[in-house]
Design an enzyme around this catalytic site. Structure first.
Site, PDB file in Angstrom:
ATOM      1  N   ASP A  53       0.832  -1.197   0.000  1.00 15.83           N
ATOM      2  CA  ASP A  53       0.000   0.000   0.000  1.00 15.83           C
ATOM      3  C   ASP A  53       0.873   1.255   0.000  1.00 15.83           C
ATOM      4  O   ASP A  53       1.795   1.398   0.809  1.00 15.83           O
ATOM      5  CB  ASP A  53      -0.891  -0.024   1.244  1.00 15.83           C
ATOM      6  CG  ASP A  53      -2.058   0.941   1.168  1.00 15.83           C
ATOM      7  OD1 ASP A  53      -1.889   2.048   0.650  1.00 15.83           O
ATOM      8  OD2 ASP A  53      -3.145   0.582   1.672  1.00 15.83           O
ATOM      9  N   THR A  88      -7.386   3.988  -1.078  1.00 11.50           N
ATOM     10  CA  THR A  88      -7.013   2.594  -0.830  1.00 11.50           C
ATOM     11  C   THR A  88      -8.103   1.603  -1.201  1.00 11.50           C
ATOM     12  O   THR A  88      -7.876   0.677  -1.983  1.00 11.50           O
ATOM     13  CB  THR A  88      -6.624   2.425   0.645  1.00 11.50           C
ATOM     14  OG1 THR A  88      -5.454   3.195   0.901  1.00 11.50           O
ATOM     15  CG2 THR A  88      -6.353   0.959   0.978  1.00 11.50           C
ATOM     16  N   ASP A 218       2.453   2.885   3.273  1.00  8.36           N
ATOM     17  CA  ASP A 218       1.384   3.876   3.295  1.00  8.36           C
ATOM     18  C   ASP A 218       1.377   4.623   4.623  1.00  8.36           C
ATOM     19  O   ASP A 218       1.256   5.854   4.659  1.00  8.36           O
ATOM     20  CB  ASP A 218       0.038   3.191   3.069  1.00  8.36           C
ATOM     21  CG  ASP A 218      -1.109   4.178   2.978  1.00  8.36           C
ATOM     22  OD1 ASP A 218      -1.165   4.936   1.999  1.00  8.36           O
ATOM     23  OD2 ASP A 218      -1.957   4.195   3.897  1.00  8.36           O
ATOM     24  N   HIS A 222       2.075   8.662   4.993  1.00  4.98           N
ATOM     25  CA  HIS A 222       1.116   9.584   5.603  1.00  4.98           C
ATOM     26  C   HIS A 222       1.740  10.342   6.773  1.00  4.98           C
ATOM     27  O   HIS A 222       1.603  11.563   6.890  1.00  4.98           O
ATOM     28  CB  HIS A 222      -0.112   8.822   6.107  1.00  4.98           C
ATOM     29  CG  HIS A 222      -1.125   8.517   5.061  1.00  4.98           C
ATOM     30  ND1 HIS A 222      -1.794   9.489   4.369  1.00  4.98           N
ATOM     31  CD2 HIS A 222      -1.591   7.325   4.593  1.00  4.98           C
ATOM     32  CE1 HIS A 222      -2.642   8.926   3.515  1.00  4.98           C
ATOM     33  NE2 HIS A 222      -2.531   7.612   3.628  1.00  4.98           N
ATOM     34  N   ASP A 263      -1.614   0.382  -4.617  1.00  2.00           N
ATOM     35  CA  ASP A 263      -2.900   0.970  -4.963  1.00  2.00           C
ATOM     36  C   ASP A 263      -2.772   2.412  -5.435  1.00  2.00           C
ATOM     37  O   ASP A 263      -3.638   2.922  -6.150  1.00  2.00           O
ATOM     38  CB  ASP A 263      -3.849   0.893  -3.773  1.00  2.00           C
ATOM     39  CG  ASP A 263      -3.205   1.349  -2.469  1.00  2.00           C
ATOM     40  OD1 ASP A 263      -1.975   1.561  -2.429  1.00  2.00           O
ATOM     41  OD2 ASP A 263      -3.933   1.486  -1.470  1.00  2.00           O
ATOM     42  N   HIS A 264      -1.704   3.080  -5.072  1.00  3.75           N
ATOM     43  CA  HIS A 264      -1.496   4.500  -5.377  1.00  3.75           C
ATOM     44  C   HIS A 264      -0.105   4.888  -4.902  1.00  3.75           C
ATOM     45  O   HIS A 264       0.580   4.114  -4.227  1.00  3.75           O
ATOM     46  CB  HIS A 264      -2.542   5.377  -4.671  1.00  3.75           C
ATOM     47  CG  HIS A 264      -2.643   5.101  -3.199  1.00  3.75           C
ATOM     48  ND1 HIS A 264      -1.666   5.443  -2.299  1.00  3.75           N
ATOM     49  CD2 HIS A 264      -3.599   4.468  -2.467  1.00  3.75           C
ATOM     50  CE1 HIS A 264      -1.997   5.055  -1.084  1.00  3.75           C
ATOM     51  NE2 HIS A 264      -3.176   4.447  -1.150  1.00  3.75           N
ATOM     52  N   HIS A 365      -2.876  10.884  -0.477  1.00  2.38           N
ATOM     53  CA  HIS A 365      -3.266  10.411  -1.801  1.00  2.38           C
ATOM     54  C   HIS A 365      -4.775  10.563  -1.913  1.00  2.38           C
ATOM     55  O   HIS A 365      -5.448  10.877  -0.935  1.00  2.38           O
ATOM     56  CB  HIS A 365      -2.849   8.949  -1.991  1.00  2.38           C
ATOM     57  CG  HIS A 365      -3.342   8.055  -0.890  1.00  2.38           C
ATOM     58  ND1 HIS A 365      -4.574   7.431  -0.926  1.00  2.38           N
ATOM     59  CD2 HIS A 365      -2.780   7.705   0.297  1.00  2.38           C
ATOM     60  CE1 HIS A 365      -4.741   6.729   0.189  1.00  2.38           C
ATOM     61  NE2 HIS A 365      -3.670   6.874   0.956  1.00  2.38           N
TER      62      HIS A 365
END
Length: 430
Positions: A53, A88, A218, A222, A263-264, A365
């Site tokens: 992620d 997500t 992820d 963040h 996912d991104h 994101h």
């Protein structure tokens, strides 16, 4: 330990390639070479879909991810365009259905549905009625007699096609044969070991399709931003767990087709790039459904015209639309769960109700899926894939058709329209 595994994997790979380098146009040997296969049963390849992620493809090749770098170098790799919005749950559901969020129904991490007043979908929701617009790949596999197992893929704990009656238990529905409900208390070592334990089973109860999910990158992105030392440390850490998986497969003599995705990506954010709604918008005119990398609104009763007059006016660093009038390239804005008004800021800007009190920085994101910062990871390595191929960016709707092809599912032929342009570059067989 993780660093040592990564180093040993790279050395073993180099030695293998020095002895038997594939010629152009031939399939590469899988990274997890079946070194112990002579003493064990001959195993058919398993397909393993791994999500890291928040992993941007630019994180590769910087000396922090030797295992992933080796898998990419000796397999197929590409930057991958996520679907919009670059969140997500919408993108994980796209990866396993092949549909964009506007079609598969998981349109945001937080959603409301006009047909279900008083309810809100969050990332903890397992009521199958929220997930029923599209069938995930593990359900297709189970229906075709291909045993599947899921380690924390979003939606994998949902009995697909089942019904929830009031607050009672879900009735019927299809799940992977083996699955675990997401928990942050299950660490990455336990996640990898669970996958390897599933693959140690006798052939008749061993999965042929497995998913594995890591959230480490992820979270670091963040909390600290995509260029932070914390994220760099996280990259080394997660690469070690991929090495642990690959090494475990080799010890089992288990060939595997690994499809490693994200996912991104992640964009840097800060308190200096904030759009505060209270600066220009009367709070009585709206209810904010979701904020942050974008904002979605429900007007309060009788205030549609007043809200529109403010939202749809030209504004610095942000553009707003009625849901049905969003640019066609987003393929977003028709589903019933998308609120009536949607505002997208420039990448890296944050939409909040009020201005922050102190200074902060981090990452986020959800932005425009054409933004370079939102690009996702794609690596495919194993006996089914070509060797040493780097592709241009493609849409993440390709992943589910690729999985259908690898698993020989009944729907593979129908999904080839999406996969066909990439098929010769991905797979050596027709």
């Amino acid at each position: 330990m993780m660093r040592a595994l990564a180093k040993s994997l790279t050395l073993a790979l180099a030695a293998m390639l020095a002895v038997n380098t594939p010629q152009p146009g031939f399939a590469a040997e899988p990274i997890p070479a079946a070194s112990t296969a002579s003493a064990q049963e001959e195993r058919a390849p398993v397909t393993i879909l791994v999500s890291i992620d928040g992993f941007h493809p630019d994180y590769l090749g910087k000396g922090r991810t030797p295992t992933l770098d080796a898998l990419a170098s000796h397999g197929v790799s590409a930057p991958m365009r996520p679907s919009f919005p670059t969140k997500t749950f919408p993108n994980h559901w796209t990866l396993v259905t092949g549909l964009v969020p506007d079609r598969h129904g998981i349109t945001a991490n937080r959603m409301e549905d006009p047909g279900r007043p008083g309810e809100t979908f969050t990332m903890a929701t397992v009521d199958p009625r929220w997930w029923s617009d599209a069938k995930p790949i593990w359900v297709e596999a189970e229906e075709a007699g291909v045993r599947s197992a899921a380690m924390f893929w979003p939606g994998s704990a949902v009995p697909w096609g089942g019904t929830a009656r009031g607050w009672g238990p879900v009735q019927d529905g299809i799940l992977p044969q083996d699955w675990q409900q997401f928990s942050m208390q299950v660490n990455n070592t336990q996640r990898v070991n669970s996958v390897l334990d599933w693959l140690r089973r006798p052939a008749d109860i061993r999965p042929r399709f497995v998913t594995l999910y890591f959230d480490t990158i992820d979270t670091s992105g963040h909390d600290s931003g995509p260029q932070s030392e914390e994220l760099h440390a996280g990259l080394k850490d997660i690469d070690g767990y991929v090495a642990m998986l690959v090494d475990g497969l080799a010890r089992l003599g288990q060939p595997a087709n690994l499809v490693i995705v994200s996912d991104h990506g992640m964009a840097p954010t800060s308190s200096e790039r904030v759009i505060a709604l209270n600066d220009f918008l009367d709070p009585s005119l709206y209810r904010l459904v979701e904020g942050g990398a974008y904002a979605s609104f429900e007007p309060t009763e009788g205030n549609e015209a007043a809200l529109e007059a403010v939202l749809l006016a030209p504004r610095e660093h942000m553009t707003c639309w009625r849901k049905g009038e969003m640019p066609a390239r987003f393929q977003y804005g028709t589903h019933r769960r998308i609120p009536p008004y949607f505002c997208l800021p420039e990448t890296g800007w944050t939409v909040t109700t009020s201005r922050p009190n102190g200074e902060w920085s981090g990452g986020n994101h959800g932005y425009d899926n054409a933004s370079p910062e939102m690009l996702a990871l794609f690596i495919a390595n194993g006996p089914a894939f070509r060797h040493g191929v780097k592709l241009d960016a493609f849409d993440n709707t390709v992943v589910a058709p690729l999985l259908r092809e690898l698993l020989h599912l009944p729907g593979a032929q129908q999904s080839r329209d999406v996969l066909a342009p990439l098929l010769p570059a991905l797979l050596p067989r027709e």
